[in-house]
Design a protein around this motif. Sequence first.
Motif, PDB file in Angstrom:
ATOM      1  N   GLU A  90       0.839  -1.208   0.000  1.00 39.42           N
ATOM      2  CA  GLU A  90       0.000   0.000   0.000  1.00 39.42           C
ATOM      3  C   GLU A  90       0.870   1.252   0.000  1.00 39.42           C
ATOM      4  OE1 GLU A  90      -3.204   0.250  -0.419  1.00 39.42           O
ATOM      5  OE2 GLU A  90      -3.416  -1.924  -0.521  1.00 39.42           O
ATOM      6  N   GLU A  91       1.932   1.246   0.788  1.00 42.17           N
ATOM      7  CA  GLU A  91       2.802   2.421   0.864  1.00 42.17           C
ATOM      8  C   GLU A  91       3.512   2.655  -0.466  1.00 42.17           C
ATOM      9  OE1 GLU A  91       3.098   4.665   3.351  1.00 42.17           O
ATOM     10  OE2 GLU A  91       1.412   3.564   4.243  1.00 42.17           O
ATOM     11  N   ILE A  92       4.001   1.591  -1.097  1.00 40.76           N
ATOM     12  CA  ILE A  92       4.686   1.728  -2.382  1.00 40.76           C
ATOM     13  C   ILE A  92       3.727   2.222  -3.458  1.00 40.76           C
ATOM     14  CG2 ILE A  92       5.805   0.408  -4.236  1.00 40.76           C
ATOM     15  CD1 ILE A  92       7.231  -1.193  -2.055  1.00 40.76           C
ATOM     16  N   SER A  93       2.467   1.784  -3.391  1.00 43.15           N
ATOM     17  CA  SER A  93       1.476   2.191  -4.400  1.00 43.15           C
ATOM     18  C   SER A  93       1.219   3.695  -4.381  1.00 43.15           C
ATOM     19  CB  SER A  93       0.164   1.426  -4.205  1.00 43.15           C
ATOM     20  OG  SER A  93      -0.512   1.860  -3.039  1.00 43.15           O
ATOM     21  N   LYS A  94       1.534   4.360  -3.267  1.00 44.09           N
ATOM     22  CA  LYS A  94       1.370   5.821  -3.196  1.00 44.09           C
ATOM     23  C   LYS A  94       2.398   6.525  -4.067  1.00 44.09           C
ATOM     24  CE  LYS A  94      -0.411   5.607   1.555  1.00 44.09           C
ATOM     25  NZ  LYS A  94      -0.150   5.971   2.983  1.00 44.09           N
ATOM     26  N   GLN A  95       3.501   5.843  -4.355  1.00 44.41           N
ATOM     27  CA  GLN A  95       4.554   6.413  -5.194  1.00 44.41           C
ATOM     28  C   GLN A  95       4.502   5.885  -6.619  1.00 44.41           C
ATOM     29  OE1 GLN A  95       6.661   8.801  -4.103  1.00 44.41           O
ATOM     30  NE2 GLN A  95       5.618   8.748  -2.119  1.00 44.41           N
ATOM     31  N   THR A  96       4.202   4.600  -6.764  1.00 43.21           N
ATOM     32  CA  THR A  96       4.179   3.992  -8.092  1.00 43.21           C
ATOM     33  C   THR A  96       3.269   2.762  -8.089  1.00 43.21           C
ATOM     34  OG1 THR A  96       5.486   2.614  -9.624  1.00 43.21           O
ATOM     35  CG2 THR A  96       6.435   2.998  -7.462  1.00 43.21           C
ATOM     36  N   LEU A  97       2.247   2.814  -8.924  1.00 47.25           N
ATOM     37  CA  LEU A  97       1.349   1.663  -9.050  1.00 47.25           C
ATOM     38  C   LEU A  97       2.101   0.480  -9.646  1.00 47.25           C
ATOM     39  CD1 LEU A  97      -1.796   3.503 -10.496  1.00 47.25           C
ATOM     40  CD2 LEU A  97      -1.440   2.756  -8.129  1.00 47.25           C
ATOM     41  N   TYR A  98       2.959   0.773 -10.618  1.00 43.71           N
ATOM     42  CA  TYR A  98       3.707  -0.293 -11.285  1.00 43.71           C
ATOM     43  C   TYR A  98       4.669  -0.967 -10.311  1.00 43.71           C
ATOM     44  CZ  TYR A  98       6.529  -2.641 -14.850  1.00 43.71           C
ATOM     45  OH  TYR A  98       7.185  -3.586 -15.610  1.00 43.71           O
ATOM     46  N   GLY A  99       5.387  -0.168  -9.539  1.00 43.33           N
ATOM     47  CA  GLY A  99       6.303  -0.736  -8.556  1.00 43.33           C
ATOM     48  C   GLY A  99       5.581  -1.554  -7.508  1.00 43.33           C
ATOM     49  N   ALA A 100       4.392  -1.094  -7.103  1.00 43.41           N
ATOM     50  CA  ALA A 100       3.606  -1.843  -6.122  1.00 43.41           C
ATOM     51  C   ALA A 100       3.176  -3.185  -6.695  1.00 43.41           C
ATOM     52  CB  ALA A 100       2.396  -1.031  -5.686  1.00 43.41           C
ATOM     53  N   MET A 101       2.837  -3.209  -7.985  1.00 38.72           N
ATOM     54  CA  MET A 101       2.452  -4.473  -8.605  1.00 38.72           C
ATOM     55  C   MET A 101       3.623  -5.454  -8.607  1.00 38.72           C
ATOM     56  SD  MET A 101       0.943  -5.257 -12.423  1.00 38.72           S
ATOM     57  CE  MET A 101       2.549  -5.277 -13.210  1.00 38.72           C
ATOM     58  N   LEU A 102       4.817  -4.960  -8.935  1.00 36.48           N
ATOM     59  CA  LEU A 102       5.996  -5.827  -8.935  1.00 36.48           C
ATOM     60  C   LEU A 102       6.287  -6.361  -7.531  1.00 36.48           C
ATOM     61  CD1 LEU A 102       8.369  -3.769 -11.263  1.00 36.48           C
ATOM     62  CD2 LEU A 102       7.095  -5.840 -11.856  1.00 36.48           C
ATOM     63  N   CYS A 103       6.158  -5.499  -6.516  1.00 37.81           N
ATOM     64  CA  CYS A 103       6.414  -5.935  -5.144  1.00 37.81           C
ATOM     65  C   CYS A 103       5.358  -6.934  -4.680  1.00 37.81           C
ATOM     66  CB  CYS A 103       6.455  -4.732  -4.213  1.00 37.81           C
ATOM     67  SG  CYS A 103       7.926  -3.700  -4.452  1.00 37.81           S
ATOM     68  N   SER A 104       4.117  -6.724  -5.095  1.00 34.66           N
ATOM     69  CA  SER A 104       3.063  -7.680  -4.763  1.00 34.66           C
ATOM     70  C   SER A 104       3.369  -9.040  -5.384  1.00 34.66           C
ATOM     71  CB  SER A 104       1.716  -7.153  -5.252  1.00 34.66           C
ATOM     72  OG  SER A 104       0.706  -8.117  -5.078  1.00 34.66           O
ATOM     73  N   MET A 105       3.803  -9.049  -6.638  1.00 30.46           N
ATOM     74  CA  MET A 105       4.182 -10.307  -7.293  1.00 30.46           C
ATOM     75  C   MET A 105       5.327 -10.981  -6.541  1.00 30.46           C
ATOM     76  SD  MET A 105       4.048  -8.876 -11.232  1.00 30.46           S
ATOM     77  CE  MET A 105       4.821 -10.317 -11.988  1.00 30.46           C
ATOM     78  N   HIS A 106       6.264 -10.162  -6.078  1.00 30.19           N
ATOM     79  CA  HIS A 106       7.430 -10.688  -5.353  1.00 30.19           C
ATOM     80  C   HIS A 106       6.997 -11.340  -4.044  1.00 30.19           C
ATOM     81  CE1 HIS A 106      11.550 -11.007  -4.069  1.00 30.19           C
ATOM     82  NE2 HIS A 106      11.397 -10.164  -3.058  1.00 30.19           N
ATOM     83  N   TYR A 107       6.230 -10.631  -3.246  1.00 28.72           N
ATOM     84  CA  TYR A 107       5.772 -11.186  -1.971  1.00 28.72           C
ATOM     85  C   TYR A 107       4.906 -12.426  -2.180  1.00 28.72           C
ATOM     86  CZ  TYR A 107       7.300  -6.978   0.572  1.00 28.72           C
ATOM     87  OH  TYR A 107       8.033  -5.977   1.140  1.00 28.72           O
ATOM     88  N   GLN A 108       4.036 -12.382  -3.169  1.00 34.42           N
ATOM     89  CA  GLN A 108       3.163 -13.531  -3.428  1.00 34.42           C
ATOM     90  C   GLN A 108       3.975 -14.771  -3.783  1.00 34.42           C
ATOM     91  OE1 GLN A 108       0.273 -12.971  -6.596  1.00 34.42           O
ATOM     92  NE2 GLN A 108       0.094 -15.198  -6.847  1.00 34.42           N
ATOM     93  N   SER A 109       5.100 -14.565  -4.467  1.00 31.59           N
ATOM     94  CA  SER A 109       5.897 -15.699  -4.931  1.00 31.59           C
ATOM     95  C   SER A 109       6.498 -16.510  -3.792  1.00 31.59           C
ATOM     96  CB  SER A 109       7.021 -15.209  -5.858  1.00 31.59           C
ATOM     97  OG  SER A 109       8.044 -14.544  -5.124  1.00 31.59           O
ATOM     98  N   ASN A 136      -4.992  -2.393 -13.658  1.00 31.56           N
ATOM     99  CA  ASN A 136      -6.105  -1.664 -14.277  1.00 31.56           C
ATOM    100  C   ASN A 136      -6.044  -0.170 -13.991  1.00 31.56           C
ATOM    101  OD1 ASN A 136      -7.202  -3.996 -15.400  1.00 31.56           O
ATOM    102  ND2 ASN A 136      -8.475  -4.420 -13.601  1.00 31.56           N
ATOM    103  N   GLN A 137      -5.417   0.208 -12.885  1.00 29.66           N
ATOM    104  CA  GLN A 137      -5.316   1.625 -12.515  1.00 29.66           C
ATOM    105  C   GLN A 137      -4.207   2.348 -13.258  1.00 29.66           C
ATOM    106  OE1 GLN A 137      -5.104   0.915  -8.113  1.00 29.66           O
ATOM    107  NE2 GLN A 137      -6.536   2.620  -8.023  1.00 29.66           N
ATOM    108  N   MET A 138      -3.274   1.605 -13.815  1.00 25.96           N
ATOM    109  CA  MET A 138      -2.149   2.236 -14.494  1.00 25.96           C
ATOM    110  C   MET A 138      -2.627   2.939 -15.756  1.00 25.96           C
ATOM    111  SD  MET A 138       1.196  -0.185 -13.996  1.00 25.96           S
ATOM    112  CE  MET A 138       0.446  -1.744 -14.384  1.00 25.96           C
TER     113      MET A 138
END
Length: 257
Positions: A90-109, A136-138
């Motif tokens: 959530e905190e990363i998404s405040k700066q970059t939606l794309y970066g938050a998506m990558l971090c979400s993929m990383h944690y999920q993995s 979808n928000q990007m």
Amino acid sequence: MIVREHGDHFLMIKQHDHALISGEMVLQWKKTFLLRSKLREEADWAIAQHDAAWIPLDEHPKWNDEKNQPYTFIDYPLKEKLDAYSQGIEEISKQTLYGAMLCSMHYQSFFSRDSDDARIRAFVEAQEQKQKQLFNQMSMEVPKDIYQLHFKRLQFCDDLSLYICMQEPGTSKEEEISWFKDGFPQVFDFAPQGIKARWVDESKVAVHPFPFEKPFKVAVPYKLVSKEEIRASSLEQALHQAEERERLVHFSPEEKA
């Protein structure tokens, strides 16, 4: 926290410090392998910040009674870890939606949707939904091959940073942690068989194939936390009172025989 036992001390490295090292690594990536772009800038920033979720946890470290040492990022209590991951995204998404998506993929993995633990299944499902929402928000469409490449760069630089943080400098290949002994799992067009690293000596690591523009060095910050100080006060107090140190690690291509 990354923890290694050193006689009457614990060597401790904060997760965010390790992630910042991975961020330094990715900035060295060869331009011929991936040109700079707005997306790459966001991805590179997220790689450096991908463990920011650990900042509050590492400020207040916990003691693992079962192992008689501080909890590490591997065995940290699950609920607190999952909550931190979710908040970090959530905190990363405040700066970059794309970066938050990558971090979400990383944690999920890190987890399997087939886990017997309902908390893990719920986290995986929540991150799958989060990634769709962020995508979808990007404001622009990102081709799958691009975000998969950025994702693999995140995971590779994370692994290479862990390689130098989790192991004693100069560790022989035979004694390496199983995660790294056979190389890193990520494959790239320039490295279809993956990438391998080895300690040349206590300050040098050779990487093959070499994905970076040129040889470079990073500083690894750490603290040696006295077991006696932990017993006399507390883990948290002993950690905060310990002197911050650093060691340099040099990366270079593997020399040809």
